[in-house]
Design a protein around this motif. Structure first.
Motif, PDB file in Angstrom:
ATOM      1  N   GLU A   1       3.386   3.290   6.428  1.00  0.00           N
ATOM      2  CA  GLU A   1       2.728   2.481   7.405  1.00  0.00           C
ATOM      3  C   GLU A   1       2.163   3.642   8.231  1.00  0.00           C
ATOM      4  O   GLU A   1       3.119   4.718   8.658  1.00  0.00           O
ATOM      5  N   PRO A   2       1.153   4.319   8.866  1.00  0.00           N
ATOM      6  CA  PRO A   2       1.135   5.256   9.629  1.00  0.00           C
ATOM      7  C   PRO A   2       2.286   5.015  11.804  1.00  0.00           C
ATOM      8  O   PRO A   2       2.417   6.120  12.219  1.00  0.00           O
ATOM      9  N   SER A   3       1.938   3.322  11.633  1.00  0.00           N
ATOM     10  CA  SER A   3       3.030   2.924  12.924  1.00  0.00           C
ATOM     11  C   SER A   3       4.355   3.752  12.627  1.00  0.00           C
ATOM     12  O   SER A   3       5.312   4.111  13.387  1.00  0.00           O
ATOM     13  N   VAL A   4       4.799   3.480  11.522  1.00  0.00           N
ATOM     14  CA  VAL A   4       6.722   4.307  11.082  1.00  0.00           C
ATOM     15  C   VAL A   4       6.839   5.430  11.083  1.00  0.00           C
ATOM     16  O   VAL A   4       6.965   6.682  11.556  1.00  0.00           O
ATOM     17  N   VAL A   5       5.041   6.473  10.530  1.00  0.00           N
ATOM     18  CA  VAL A   5       5.485   7.619  10.620  1.00  0.00           C
ATOM     19  C   VAL A   5       5.593   8.131  12.280  1.00  0.00           C
ATOM     20  O   VAL A   5       6.312   8.849  12.687  1.00  0.00           O
TER      21      VAL A   5
ATOM     22  N   PRO B   1      -3.749   9.487  10.583  1.00  0.00           N
ATOM     23  CA  PRO B   1      -4.859   9.159   9.221  1.00  0.00           C
ATOM     24  C   PRO B   1      -3.895   8.522   8.180  1.00  0.00           C
ATOM     25  O   PRO B   1      -3.042   8.759   8.285  1.00  0.00           O
ATOM     26  N   PRO B   2      -5.065   7.680   7.704  1.00  0.00           N
ATOM     27  CA  PRO B   2      -4.391   7.215   6.029  1.00  0.00           C
ATOM     28  C   PRO B   2      -4.303   8.786   4.795  1.00  0.00           C
ATOM     29  O   PRO B   2      -5.363   9.646   5.425  1.00  0.00           O
TER      30      PRO B   2
ATOM     31  N   ARG C   1       1.003  -1.246  -0.060  1.00  0.00           N
ATOM     32  CA  ARG C   1      -0.234   0.230  -0.340  1.00  0.00           C
ATOM     33  C   ARG C   1       0.755   1.450   0.049  1.00  0.00           C
ATOM     34  O   ARG C   1       0.292   2.272  -0.944  1.00  0.00           O
ATOM     35  N   SER C   2       2.120   0.827   0.791  1.00  0.00           N
ATOM     36  CA  SER C   2       3.217   2.326   0.561  1.00  0.00           C
ATOM     37  C   SER C   2       3.691   2.585  -0.561  1.00  0.00           C
ATOM     38  O   SER C   2       3.025   3.801  -1.866  1.00  0.00           O
ATOM     39  N   ARG C   3       3.700   1.711  -1.607  1.00  0.00           N
ATOM     40  CA  ARG C   3       4.395   1.439  -2.842  1.00  0.00           C
ATOM     41  C   ARG C   3       2.936   1.985  -3.987  1.00  0.00           C
ATOM     42  O   ARG C   3       3.911   2.333  -4.270  1.00  0.00           O
ATOM     43  N   ALA C   4       1.828   1.431  -3.700  1.00  0.00           N
ATOM     44  CA  ALA C   4       1.043   1.933  -4.859  1.00  0.00           C
ATOM     45  C   ALA C   4       0.846   3.268  -4.116  1.00  0.00           C
ATOM     46  O   ALA C   4      -0.078   3.618  -5.041  1.00  0.00           O
ATOM     47  N   THR C   5       0.414   3.737  -3.064  1.00  0.00           N
ATOM     48  CA  THR C   5      -0.099   5.437  -2.375  1.00  0.00           C
ATOM     49  C   THR C   5       1.140   5.922  -3.752  1.00  0.00           C
ATOM     50  O   THR C   5       0.624   6.537  -3.860  1.00  0.00           O
ATOM     51  N   GLY C   6       2.264   5.443  -3.174  1.00  0.00           N
ATOM     52  CA  GLY C   6       3.348   6.464  -4.010  1.00  0.00           C
ATOM     53  C   GLY C   6       2.870   6.556  -5.301  1.00  0.00           C
ATOM     54  O   GLY C   6       3.764   8.019  -6.022  1.00  0.00           O
TER      55      GLY C   6
END
Length: 193
Positions: A144-148, A169-170, A58-63
């Motif tokens: 991911e939010p946890s990483v942020v 939040p996302p 999901r991170s790769r796809a968001t970028g």
């Protein structure tokens, strides 16, 4: 050396009611829609000289959906949740309530057999402190939010328990600027209009 790193929380991959530890599911339909709807507001992020993302789908796809073509950074992976991986907090609490309590109370504990919270925060902090850049370089990191949350705890030198009190939040952003060991949080920077 002064750097600016805008952290962008990846779009969602599932309902918040089914958030799972170390979730590696791709963006769902709603997540794709949110990214596409928000994309025009994230245009300024394209000016970043360095673009990174966590290895999650999901991170790769968001970028990629934002046209950023980020470079995958293994150090930005989510916290290793060991045997809890893929399960919800409710599922784990139902079978291991004492272990969950210990994990939430002690940042050095890893009753799941994975990575303690302190090690997770240190890992993403080391990534932040070792970004190769010239003075004034702008970066974006999609994770991911946890990483942020972990990056923010590290950058602010906050107690590890602060991690549990940061809501990410996302598609939300936060920017840290500074240099290794000396970071400041800038609210509102890099936010969509």
């Amino acid at each position: 050396m002064q750097l600016s790193v805008t952290l962008l929380a990846a779009a969602r991959s599932s309902s918040l009611l089914t958030e799972r530890f170390d979730d590696d599911r791709p963006l769902d339909h709603a997540g794709w829609y949110e990214v596409l709807r928000a994309a025009p507001g994230f245009g300024p992020l394209a000016a970043a000289e360095l673009r990174y993302c966590s290895p999650t789908p999901r991170s790769r796809a968001t970028g990629d959906a934002l046209g950023l073509t980020p470079l995958v950074q293994p150090a930005l992976r989510d916290c290793d949740m060991g045997r809890w991986r893929g399960r919800t907090l409710a599922e784990v609490t139902a079978v291991e309530p004492a272990a969950v309590d210990r994990w939430l109370a002690d940042p050095r504990a890893a009753p799941h057999g994975g990575e303690p919270l302190l090690a997770f925060i240190a890992r993403v902090g080391a990534w932040l402190d070792t970004r190769p850049a010239d003075d004034g370089t702008r970066m974006v990191a999609i994770a991911e939010p946890s990483v942020v949350r972990a990056v923010l705890v590290y950058a602010l030198k906050a107690p590890p328990s602060t991690y549990w009190n940061i809501d990410v939040p996302p598609l939300s952003t936060a920017t840290v600027s500074g240099r290794p060991g000396w970071w400041s949080l800038r609210l509102g920077a890099g936010r969509p209009s």
